[in-house]
Design a protein around this motif. Structure first.
Motif, PDB file in Angstrom:
ATOM      1  N   UNK A 101      -2.198  -0.210  -3.569  1.00 39.09           N
ATOM      2  CA  UNK A 101      -3.131  -0.531  -4.651  1.00 39.09           C
ATOM      3  C   UNK A 101      -3.564   0.707  -5.420  1.00 39.09           C
ATOM      4  N   UNK A 102      -3.843   1.807  -4.745  1.00 39.45           N
ATOM      5  CA  UNK A 102      -4.401   2.984  -5.423  1.00 39.45           C
ATOM      6  C   UNK A 102      -3.320   3.905  -5.987  1.00 39.45           C
ATOM      7  N   UNK A 103      -2.042   3.537  -5.823  1.00 37.00           N
ATOM      8  CA  UNK A 103      -0.964   4.337  -6.389  1.00 37.00           C
ATOM      9  C   UNK A 103      -0.065   3.466  -7.265  1.00 37.00           C
ATOM     10  N   UNK A 104       0.540   4.095  -8.273  1.00 45.94           N
ATOM     11  CA  UNK A 104       1.395   3.365  -9.212  1.00 45.94           C
ATOM     12  C   UNK A 104       2.675   2.916  -8.529  1.00 45.94           C
ATOM     13  N   UNK A 105       3.133   1.734  -8.877  1.00 48.80           N
ATOM     14  CA  UNK A 105       4.419   1.218  -8.459  1.00 48.80           C
ATOM     15  C   UNK A 105       5.199   0.799  -9.714  1.00 48.80           C
ATOM     16  N   UNK A 106       6.473   0.556  -9.587  1.00 53.32           N
ATOM     17  CA  UNK A 106       7.260   0.176 -10.763  1.00 53.32           C
ATOM     18  C   UNK A 106       6.757  -1.142 -11.353  1.00 53.32           C
ATOM     19  N   UNK A 107       6.106  -1.932 -10.524  1.00 54.67           N
ATOM     20  CA  UNK A 107       5.654  -3.245 -10.972  1.00 54.67           C
ATOM     21  C   UNK A 107       4.163  -3.303 -11.294  1.00 54.67           C
ATOM     22  N   UNK A 122      -9.534  -1.251  -5.485  1.00 52.07           N
ATOM     23  CA  UNK A 122      -8.709  -1.517  -4.310  1.00 52.07           C
ATOM     24  C   UNK A 122      -9.555  -2.070  -3.171  1.00 52.07           C
ATOM     25  N   UNK A 123     -10.720  -1.476  -2.940  1.00 52.50           N
ATOM     26  CA  UNK A 123     -11.622  -1.955  -1.894  1.00 52.50           C
ATOM     27  C   UNK A 123     -12.076  -3.381  -2.207  1.00 52.50           C
ATOM     28  N   UNK A 124     -12.367  -3.637  -3.467  1.00 47.87           N
ATOM     29  CA  UNK A 124     -12.808  -4.966  -3.875  1.00 47.87           C
ATOM     30  C   UNK A 124     -11.724  -6.016  -3.615  1.00 47.87           C
ATOM     31  N   UNK A 125     -10.477  -5.672  -3.942  1.00 51.84           N
ATOM     32  CA  UNK A 125      -9.365  -6.608  -3.744  1.00 51.84           C
ATOM     33  C   UNK A 125      -9.190  -6.922  -2.260  1.00 51.84           C
ATOM     34  N   UNK A 126      -9.258  -5.870  -1.419  1.00 53.54           N
ATOM     35  CA  UNK A 126      -9.050  -6.056   0.022  1.00 53.54           C
ATOM     36  C   UNK A 126     -10.188  -6.860   0.652  1.00 53.54           C
ATOM     37  N   UNK A 127     -11.405  -6.625   0.197  1.00 55.17           N
ATOM     38  CA  UNK A 127     -12.567  -7.271   0.837  1.00 55.17           C
ATOM     39  C   UNK A 127     -12.956  -8.595   0.201  1.00 55.17           C
ATOM     40  N   UNK A 128     -12.564  -8.803  -1.061  1.00 56.71           N
ATOM     41  CA  UNK A 128     -12.945 -10.041  -1.740  1.00 56.71           C
ATOM     42  C   UNK A 128     -11.739 -10.892  -2.130  1.00 56.71           C
ATOM     43  N   UNK A 129     -10.595 -10.239  -2.345  1.00 55.36           N
ATOM     44  CA  UNK A 129      -9.381 -10.952  -2.702  1.00 55.36           C
ATOM     45  C   UNK A 129      -9.124 -10.971  -4.198  1.00 55.36           C
ATOM     46  N   UNK A 130      -7.815 -11.130  -4.545  1.00 54.68           N
ATOM     47  CA  UNK A 130      -7.438 -11.246  -5.962  1.00 54.68           C
ATOM     48  C   UNK A 130      -6.357 -12.297  -6.153  1.00 54.68           C
ATOM     49  N   UNK A 131      -6.220 -13.169  -5.176  1.00 50.91           N
ATOM     50  CA  UNK A 131      -5.165 -14.181  -5.250  1.00 50.91           C
ATOM     51  C   UNK A 131      -3.997 -13.816  -4.349  1.00 50.91           C
ATOM     52  N   UNK A 139      -0.505  -2.095  16.209  1.00 51.05           N
ATOM     53  CA  UNK A 139       0.040  -1.123  15.262  1.00 51.05           C
ATOM     54  C   UNK A 139       0.361  -1.762  13.924  1.00 51.05           C
ATOM     55  N   UNK A 140       0.912  -2.981  13.964  1.00 51.72           N
ATOM     56  CA  UNK A 140       1.208  -3.688  12.726  1.00 51.72           C
ATOM     57  C   UNK A 140      -0.047  -4.054  11.959  1.00 51.72           C
ATOM     58  N   UNK A 141      -1.101  -4.427  12.669  1.00 52.83           N
ATOM     59  CA  UNK A 141      -2.370  -4.788  12.004  1.00 52.83           C
ATOM     60  C   UNK A 141      -2.994  -3.574  11.301  1.00 52.83           C
ATOM     61  N   UNK A 142      -2.907  -2.428  11.957  1.00 51.81           N
ATOM     62  CA  UNK A 142      -3.461  -1.216  11.358  1.00 51.81           C
ATOM     63  C   UNK A 142      -2.663  -0.815  10.120  1.00 51.81           C
ATOM     64  N   UNK A 143      -1.342  -0.855  10.249  1.00 51.23           N
ATOM     65  CA  UNK A 143      -0.498  -0.465   9.122  1.00 51.23           C
ATOM     66  C   UNK A 143      -0.633  -1.433   7.952  1.00 51.23           C
ATOM     67  N   UNK A 144      -0.888  -2.704   8.238  1.00 51.39           N
ATOM     68  CA  UNK A 144      -0.985  -3.703   7.175  1.00 51.39           C
ATOM     69  C   UNK A 144      -2.043  -3.326   6.152  1.00 51.39           C
ATOM     70  N   UNK A 145      -3.219  -2.992   6.629  1.00 47.56           N
ATOM     71  CA  UNK A 145      -4.300  -2.676   5.689  1.00 47.56           C
ATOM     72  C   UNK A 145      -4.107  -1.292   5.079  1.00 47.56           C
ATOM     73  N   UNK A 146      -3.529  -0.369   5.843  1.00 47.83           N
ATOM     74  CA  UNK A 146      -3.261   0.972   5.313  1.00 47.83           C
ATOM     75  C   UNK A 146      -2.235   0.888   4.191  1.00 47.83           C
ATOM     76  N   UNK A 147      -1.199   0.078   4.391  1.00 50.92           N
ATOM     77  CA  UNK A 147      -0.121  -0.045   3.410  1.00 50.92           C
ATOM     78  C   UNK A 147      -0.612  -0.716   2.142  1.00 50.92           C
ATOM     79  N   UNK A 148      -1.411  -1.767   2.289  1.00 54.33           N
ATOM     80  CA  UNK A 148      -1.938  -2.467   1.115  1.00 54.33           C
ATOM     81  C   UNK A 148      -2.847  -1.558   0.306  1.00 54.33           C
ATOM     82  N   UNK A 149      -3.751  -0.861   0.985  1.00 53.47           N
ATOM     83  CA  UNK A 149      -4.659   0.035   0.259  1.00 53.47           C
ATOM     84  C   UNK A 149      -3.873   1.081  -0.513  1.00 53.47           C
ATOM     85  N   UNK A 150      -2.894   1.703   0.147  1.00 48.69           N
ATOM     86  CA  UNK A 150      -2.159   2.779  -0.523  1.00 48.69           C
ATOM     87  C   UNK A 150      -1.335   2.251  -1.689  1.00 48.69           C
TER      88      UNK A 150
END
Length: 367
Positions: free
Chosen positions: A308-314, A323-332, A295-306
């Motif tokens: 990335x594609x939505x605005x945050x205060x930071x 977002x797909x590129x960052x998850x599959x290739x990385x951004x640091x 369950x944690x593994x599934x939520x990890x990628x779901x949480x990161x994707x969401x």
């Protein structure tokens, strides 16, 4: 006047025996008569008796054949059958009982004994029917209570999740989106041998229902840190990293009352481990690989994707493509090694469906 509404069927080719049985039962029961098996079977289709007195030695179709036909038909299988046989006949009682008959009576008939056996078997049939009805009523009550409990659990989950979301108002429909992502991944991975034992239909439903609680621990994070614009200090980030533990501790308290086999087990796993990473670089425990609950593994990628594609205060919202590129290739900060390889592969195959979910629950800022 007849004492009750039960119907007895007499299947007998000797008219003298028919007359004897008719005389014995006519005042107490409704009585049907058939002189051969085929006629009896046709009559039973439209008017089913409560009990059958069945002669063995019938023309064309004998009593055993009639009994077999009735017991093989689910609509007539429960009708009690009493075989009638002459004492001089070399009958096989075991055969009749194996076919489903409940008793034997012998000719010439001892009417008081015949009447007593018929009455006893009818009372037994009524008792079985009452028990069956009571069991059906109990099953309905259990189902209704189970449904009510499930509804109560869902309401509690949604209320707690909504409370957590009020602490981070820019996430919008985050909890709605992430639980859809999780269910999508879980369903896809259900046939994968690595996941099939865990991802049963029932468990997938509970993972889906409890996924909205993943950030419940954020209620314990101070506003000045949760709402801070810009980069967090190392100390502030350490405080943020405590929210899975806050949430886990709260759920464990509830588990003490409900038991560890309750739906809260799934919530606890997701809440405690959705920031753990496959390579062991996550938090709060630094779990690695298979140590992380599914369950944690599934939520990890779901949480990161969401995130990335939505605005945050930071940060601003990224496009789905980015977002797909960052998850599959990385951004640091995010690299592919953070995710279970099979879950990552499922995400890649399902990325277009992720985009559809993302846009269905919020107005996207980027495409």
């Amino acid at each position: 006047m007849k004492e009750n509404e039960e119907t007895i069927m007499i299947i007998e080719d000797e008219k003298s025996n028919v007359d004897i049985l008719l005389e014995a039962f006519k005042d107490d029961y409704q009585v049907m008569v058939a002189l051969d098996g085929e006629t009896a079977l046709k009559a039973i289709q439209s008017n089913q008796p409560d009990l059958i007195l069945l002669d063995i030695m019938l023309p064309q179709m004998n009593g055993y054949q009639v009994c077999k036909e009735l017991k093989n038909n689910p609509h007539t299988a429960d009708i009690p059958i009493i075989f009638a046989t002459a004492m001089s006949e070399n009958n096989n009682e075991q055969k009749g009982l194996e076919l489903g008959a409940i008793d034997y009576i012998t000719k010439p008939f001892n009417i008081p004994i015949v009447k007593a056996r018929v009455e006893n078997h009818l009372e037994l049939k009524q008792a079985k029917e009452r028990l069956k009805n009571q069991n059906h009523i109990l099953e309905q009550k259990v189902q209704a209570r189970t449904e009510k409990l499930s509804q109560t659990q869902e309401v509690a989950i949604q209320s707690l999740a909504a409370l957590a979301e009020t602490r981070d108002d820019e996430t919008g429909q985050h909890i709605m989106r992430t639980k859809q992502y999780v269910k999508l991944l879980a369903t896809y991975l259900q046939d994968n041998p690595r996941f099939s034992d865990y991802l049963t239909d029932k468990n997938i439903e509970w993972v889906y229902k409890t996924a909205p609680l993943h950030d419940i621990g954020k209620v314990g994070v101070p506003d000045k840190i949760l709402y801070k614009e810009g980069k967090l200090t190392a100390e502030e980030f350490e405080i943020i990293k405590r929210h899975p533990t806050y949430g886990k501790n709260a759920i464990e308290e509830a588990e003490e009352n409900l038991g560890s086999n309750s739906f809260l087990k799934f919530a606890r796993e997701i809440v405690a481990t959705h920031h753990e990473k496959w390579d062991g670089s996550g938090y709060p425990q630094g779990l690695e690989g298979e140590e992380i609950p599914i369950g944690g593994r599934l939520m990890a990628i779901a949480d990161v994707y969401d995130a990335l594609v939505n605005r945050r205060v930071y940060k601003p919202a990224y496009s789905h493509k980015r977002a797909v590129q960052i998850i599959t290739e990385g951004d640091g900060r995010t690299i592919p090694e953070h995710f279970d390889p099979d879950v990552l592969d499922a995400f890649i195959k399902l990325k277009d469906k992720f985009k559809k979910i993302a846009t269905s629950f919020s107005k996207p800022e980027h495409n």
